[in-house]
Write an enzyme that holds these catalytic residues in place. Structure first.
Site, PDB file in Angstrom:
ATOM      1  N   GLU A  78      90.624  13.898 145.178  1.00  0.00           N
ATOM      2  CA  GLU A  78      90.558  13.178 146.322  1.00  0.00           C
ATOM      3  C   GLU A  78      90.790  13.728 147.709  1.00  0.00           C
ATOM      4  O   GLU A  78      91.479  13.256 148.158  1.00  0.00           O
ATOM      5  CB  GLU A  78      92.368  12.677 146.152  1.00  0.00           C
ATOM      6  N   GLU A 100      93.186  10.110 136.589  1.00  0.00           N
ATOM      7  CA  GLU A 100      94.655   9.720 136.729  1.00  0.00           C
ATOM      8  C   GLU A 100      94.720   8.013 136.884  1.00  0.00           C
ATOM      9  O   GLU A 100      94.392   7.393 137.307  1.00  0.00           O
ATOM     10  CB  GLU A 100      95.151  10.416 138.228  1.00  0.00           C
TER      11      GLU A 100
END
Ligand code: FCB
Length: 454
Positions: free
Chosen positions: A168, A358
């Site tokens: 991220e 995720e």
């Protein structure tokens, strides 16, 4: 409602994910250097009730037991990250062999149990010594990352086939440097855009070195992005445009350079007006789009966006969807968003292979008098997301695996230990672990390689 099982492809990978700072603890053991999260957590007011990752789940000392739990769950793969400051305590230069030892033991123990390691090189814990030199705003950090990636893959690349450079980068750039709610806690728009560029550059610089260091034929190198589809709050053209602007700011800004070697033109035009364009060298965008095998998708919610002139330089705001369900994070439960996102990535960005690296949810989990943790909301959340993933695969999206966030309850950044995402419950007093109902449910999904219809 129909019953039956939605079967996933035979080679589909089921796993769970964690990150070093969130579980390891042992923040100063065996020569580890200080990271920006060690520093950030010590500033009063940054973290819920002053929590830190000093001990976290003490996974550093309990990893063998944790691997037994993974085995019990039937995990085929485990995604974890490496703490850069364990390997290079000052970020570069002096290597700390004990740091490498830890990950060698972890990798060997996973492989011995038949669990494939999927390693993230950077999940937000920059060595503080590099922050002291300007952190990700300093172009040198991209080259230090390249050296770190080279060293780690040289050491572990004979046994680990799957690598992610970053987790991220948008969160590092924006939460860390624009909103100031993650380490290093800065609030500077221009810097955040420069940081984003250096993160992407560091990724591109490392890909071929990692590839050279891994001998296996089945090697895969990728990057993980936080991605959510943007929905307009109404049918009005202005809201639709705002939703697109937000998507391009938060996601396109990373997807486009990686997939087609350019930043989104619409956002560039705005940044040019404000003097926020990142400085770069002529070859940077070519380096950033170095081909990779996969993109990792971290999916939690969708964004509902309206036009909001003056709210920020991109003139957007979020709208809270009426009649929706939310998790403990205040994130809307919207499984169909996963399907919509996966299709968009595949059709519009022509992404390579995808993994869900995720997905999961925080709920108020409590130990019941029977000693168990009954978490039907998490089971429902996961089941509905798995169904949407299956739907995308049926329609041709090359989705290769799914990692539930998270293996166990852990340190949830600025929320400290107040949000529980685990399949496994962590008692923070005793550090005892207990499988939640969702863990047993997930074991069945893995065994059947499928999820119930309906
Ligand atoms: C993601 C992070 C992960 C965890 C989940 C809930 O953004 O990558 O570390 O905090 O959110």
């Amino acid at each position: 409602m129909a019953t039956g099982i939605l079967k996933f492809p035979d080679e589909f990978i089921w796993g769970a994910a964690t990150a070093a700072y969130q579980i390891e603890g042992a923040y100063a053991d065996d020569g580890k250097g200080e990271s920006i999260w060690d520093r950030f957590c010590r500033v009063p007011g940054n973290i819920f009730e002053g929590h830190t990752g000093d001990i976290a789940c003490d996974h550093y000392h309990r990893f063998l037991d944790d691997i037994k739990l993974m085995k019990n769950l039937g995990l085929q793969a485990y995604r974890f990250s490496i703490a850069w400051a364990r390997i290079f305590p000052e970020g570069h230069g002096r290597l700390n062999p004990k740091g490498i030892d830890f990950y060698n033991r972890l990798v060997d123990a996973l492989i011995a149990e038949g669990i494939q390691p999927y390693i993230t090189l950077y999940h937000w814990d920059l060595p503080q010594a590099l922050q002291d030199k300007g952190g990700w705003a300093n172009r040198d950090t991209a080259y230090y990352f390249q050296d770190y990636a080279a060293e780690v893959t040289r050491q572990l690349g004979d046994r680990v086939d799957h690598w992610m450079t970053h987790n991220e980068p948008a969160v590092t750039a924006y939460l860390g440097h624009l909103y100031g709610i993650h380490a290093p806690g800065l609030k500077d728009y221009k810097m955040a855009i420069q940081v984003a560029h250096h993160l992407l550059l560091s990724h591109g610089l490392s890909v071929s070195i990692i590839r050279d260091n891994i001998k296996s034929e089945s090697k895969e190198i990728g990057i993980t992005l936080n991605l959510s589809p943007s929905y307009p709050a109404s049918d009005a053209a202005a809201d639709l445009e705002a939703a697109n602007r937000y998507f391009n700011f938060n996601h396109g800004w990373f997807l486009e350079p990686l997939c087609s070697g350019q930043y989104p033109a619409s956002i560039l035009a705005i940044y040019e007006k404000y003097g926020y364009l990142p400085s770069m060298q002529p070859d940077d965008l070519r380096i950033i789009k170095t081909p990779i095998e996969f993109i990792g998708v971290n999916f939690y919610f969708r964004d509902l966006v309206k036009n909001a002139p003056g709210k920020n330089i991109l003139n957007y705001d979020f709208v809270k969807p009426p009649d929706a369900k939310f998790t403990e994070m205040g994130w809307e439960v919207y499984p169909e968003g996963l399907y919509v996102l996966l299709k968009k990535l595949y059709l519009e960005y022509k992404t390579p292979k995808l993994y869900i690296t995720e997905n999961g949810a925080a709920f108020q989990d409590k130990k019941s008098p029977d000693g168990k943790i009954h978490d039907p909301l998490r089971i429902d959340y996961l089941q509905r997301h798995f169904q949407q993933a299956h739907r995308a695969i049926q329609e041709g999206v090359p989705l290769a695996g799914y990692f539930v966030w998270s293996l166990m309850d852990n340190f949830e950044w600025s929320f400290g230990f107040s949000k529980r995402f685990g399949l496994i419950y962590t008692d923070y007093q005793t550090l005892e672990r207990t499988l939640k109902d969702s863990a047993s449910w997930y074991r069945q999904v893995i065994e059947q390689n499928g999820v119930l219809i309906g």
